[in-house]
Design a protein around this motif. Structure first.
Motif, PDB file in Angstrom:
ATOM      1  N   ARG A  62      -4.966   4.393  -1.689  1.00 26.31           N
ATOM      2  CA  ARG A  62      -4.592   4.961  -0.400  1.00 26.31           C
ATOM      3  C   ARG A  62      -5.694   4.688   0.617  1.00 26.31           C
ATOM      4  O   ARG A  62      -6.884   4.873   0.327  1.00 26.31           O
ATOM      5  CB  ARG A  62      -4.355   6.460  -0.523  1.00 26.31           C
ATOM      6  CG  ARG A  62      -3.201   6.801  -1.451  1.00 26.31           C
ATOM      7  CD  ARG A  62      -3.009   8.287  -1.588  1.00 26.31           C
ATOM      8  NE  ARG A  62      -2.257   8.861  -0.494  1.00 26.31           N
ATOM      9  CZ  ARG A  62      -0.921   8.965  -0.466  1.00 26.31           C
ATOM     10  NH1 ARG A  62      -0.207   8.519  -1.472  1.00 26.31           N
ATOM     11  NH2 ARG A  62      -0.319   9.506   0.567  1.00 26.31           N
ATOM     12  N   VAL A  63      -5.299   4.273   1.812  1.00 27.97           N
ATOM     13  CA  VAL A  63      -6.228   4.061   2.921  1.00 27.97           C
ATOM     14  C   VAL A  63      -5.840   5.064   3.993  1.00 27.97           C
ATOM     15  O   VAL A  63      -4.686   5.120   4.408  1.00 27.97           O
ATOM     16  CB  VAL A  63      -6.118   2.621   3.473  1.00 27.97           C
ATOM     17  CG1 VAL A  63      -7.014   2.443   4.677  1.00 27.97           C
ATOM     18  CG2 VAL A  63      -6.446   1.606   2.397  1.00 27.97           C
ATOM     19  N   PHE A  64      -6.777   5.898   4.424  1.00 24.89           N
ATOM     20  CA  PHE A  64      -6.502   6.904   5.446  1.00 24.89           C
ATOM     21  C   PHE A  64      -7.628   6.878   6.453  1.00 24.89           C
ATOM     22  O   PHE A  64      -8.800   6.938   6.084  1.00 24.89           O
ATOM     23  CB  PHE A  64      -6.368   8.291   4.806  1.00 24.89           C
ATOM     24  CG  PHE A  64      -6.103   9.387   5.792  1.00 24.89           C
ATOM     25  CD1 PHE A  64      -4.925   9.419   6.517  1.00 24.89           C
ATOM     26  CD2 PHE A  64      -7.040  10.376   6.001  1.00 24.89           C
ATOM     27  CE1 PHE A  64      -4.685  10.428   7.432  1.00 24.89           C
ATOM     28  CE2 PHE A  64      -6.808  11.406   6.911  1.00 24.89           C
ATOM     29  CZ  PHE A  64      -5.630  11.421   7.623  1.00 24.89           C
ATOM     30  N   ARG A  71       0.836  -1.203   0.000  1.00 26.18           N
ATOM     31  CA  ARG A  71       0.000   0.000   0.000  1.00 26.18           C
ATOM     32  C   ARG A  71       0.872   1.254   0.000  1.00 26.18           C
ATOM     33  O   ARG A  71       1.946   1.280   0.598  1.00 26.18           O
ATOM     34  CB  ARG A  71      -0.937  -0.028   1.197  1.00 26.18           C
ATOM     35  CG  ARG A  71      -1.918  -1.191   1.093  1.00 26.18           C
ATOM     36  CD  ARG A  71      -2.813  -1.302   2.279  1.00 26.18           C
ATOM     37  NE  ARG A  71      -3.629  -2.496   2.192  1.00 26.18           N
ATOM     38  CZ  ARG A  71      -4.289  -3.013   3.209  1.00 26.18           C
ATOM     39  NH1 ARG A  71      -4.250  -2.433   4.391  1.00 26.18           N
ATOM     40  NH2 ARG A  71      -5.007  -4.099   3.042  1.00 26.18           N
ATOM     41  N   PRO A  72       0.415   2.317  -0.660  1.00 24.16           N
ATOM     42  CA  PRO A  72       1.269   3.470  -0.939  1.00 24.16           C
ATOM     43  C   PRO A  72       1.399   4.528   0.155  1.00 24.16           C
ATOM     44  O   PRO A  72       2.119   5.504  -0.021  1.00 24.16           O
ATOM     45  CB  PRO A  72       0.606   4.086  -2.170  1.00 24.16           C
ATOM     46  CG  PRO A  72      -0.836   3.796  -1.973  1.00 24.16           C
ATOM     47  CD  PRO A  72      -0.866   2.409  -1.365  1.00 24.16           C
ATOM     48  N   SER A  73       0.700   4.356   1.291  1.00 26.25           N
ATOM     49  CA  SER A  73       0.726   5.427   2.287  1.00 26.25           C
ATOM     50  C   SER A  73       0.424   4.905   3.687  1.00 26.25           C
ATOM     51  O   SER A  73      -0.108   3.812   3.863  1.00 26.25           O
ATOM     52  CB  SER A  73      -0.302   6.500   1.922  1.00 26.25           C
ATOM     53  OG  SER A  73      -1.600   5.929   1.890  1.00 26.25           O
ATOM     54  N   ASP A  82      -1.093   9.584   6.427  1.00 30.28           N
ATOM     55  CA  ASP A  82      -1.167   9.677   4.969  1.00 30.28           C
ATOM     56  C   ASP A  82       0.188   9.963   4.310  1.00 30.28           C
ATOM     57  O   ASP A  82       0.252  10.383   3.170  1.00 30.28           O
ATOM     58  CB  ASP A  82      -2.206  10.716   4.527  1.00 30.28           C
ATOM     59  CG  ASP A  82      -2.726  10.450   3.121  1.00 30.28           C
ATOM     60  OD1 ASP A  82      -2.814   9.276   2.720  1.00 30.28           O
ATOM     61  OD2 ASP A  82      -3.028  11.426   2.416  1.00 30.28           O
ATOM     62  N   ARG A  83       1.264   9.717   5.019  1.00 36.19           N
ATOM     63  CA  ARG A  83       2.618   9.884   4.471  1.00 36.19           C
ATOM     64  C   ARG A  83       2.840   8.904   3.332  1.00 36.19           C
ATOM     65  O   ARG A  83       2.427   7.751   3.403  1.00 36.19           O
ATOM     66  CB  ARG A  83       3.622   9.624   5.581  1.00 36.19           C
ATOM     67  CG  ARG A  83       5.057   9.647   5.174  1.00 36.19           C
ATOM     68  CD  ARG A  83       5.909   9.312   6.385  1.00 36.19           C
ATOM     69  NE  ARG A  83       7.308   9.258   6.041  1.00 36.19           N
ATOM     70  CZ  ARG A  83       8.253   9.000   6.905  1.00 36.19           C
ATOM     71  NH1 ARG A  83       7.947   8.791   8.191  1.00 36.19           N
ATOM     72  NH2 ARG A  83       9.495   8.948   6.537  1.00 36.19           N
ATOM     73  N   ASP A  84       3.489   9.351   2.282  1.00 31.00           N
ATOM     74  CA  ASP A  84       3.816   8.460   1.171  1.00 31.00           C
ATOM     75  C   ASP A  84       4.778   7.367   1.633  1.00 31.00           C
ATOM     76  O   ASP A  84       5.757   7.654   2.329  1.00 31.00           O
ATOM     77  CB  ASP A  84       4.475   9.229   0.027  1.00 31.00           C
ATOM     78  CG  ASP A  84       3.494  10.106  -0.724  1.00 31.00           C
ATOM     79  OD1 ASP A  84       2.279   9.881  -0.607  1.00 31.00           O
ATOM     80  OD2 ASP A  84       3.958  11.012  -1.428  1.00 31.00           O
ATOM     81  N   LEU A  85       4.488   6.132   1.248  1.00 34.91           N
ATOM     82  CA  LEU A  85       5.352   4.993   1.537  1.00 34.91           C
ATOM     83  C   LEU A  85       5.545   4.205   0.245  1.00 34.91           C
ATOM     84  O   LEU A  85       4.839   3.234  -0.020  1.00 34.91           O
ATOM     85  CB  LEU A  85       4.733   4.099   2.620  1.00 34.91           C
ATOM     86  CG  LEU A  85       4.605   4.716   4.013  1.00 34.91           C
ATOM     87  CD1 LEU A  85       3.786   3.819   4.926  1.00 34.91           C
ATOM     88  CD2 LEU A  85       5.977   4.989   4.608  1.00 34.91           C
TER      89      LEU A  85
END
Length: 80
Positions: A71-73, A5-7, A12-15
């Motif tokens: 993105r999951v926030f 997953r991208p964040s 919500d930081r980019d990963l």
């Protein structure tokens, strides 16, 4: 296969797929190392499990099996 997953679900930081600071639980909930330590006390807020460093998928394999773009926030998890 892991979704990568991208964040971070907390801040919500980019990963990106090669992020050394990405942490996951057994259900692949994804958070950054800072949030795991400072906000979540090392426990997943979704399942109560622990976190481990997320493995890095070699770049040669990302073309075949790309990382997720979803993105999951979770609003309200982040504590300053």
């Amino acid at each position: 296969m892991l979704e990568l997953r991208p964040s971070c679900e907390c801040c919500d930081r980019d990963l990106p797929a090669d992020a050394a600071e990405a942490r996951i639980c057994t259900y692949e909930c994804t958070f950054c190392a800072d949030c795991v330590e400072r906000c979540l006390d090392g426990r997943c807020p979704n399942c109560g499990g622990n976190f481990v460093p997320r493995p890095v998928r070699p770049s040669a394999l990302l073309a075949k099996d790309p990382a997720s773009t979803v993105r999951v926030f979770q609003e309200g998890l982040h504590r300053p």
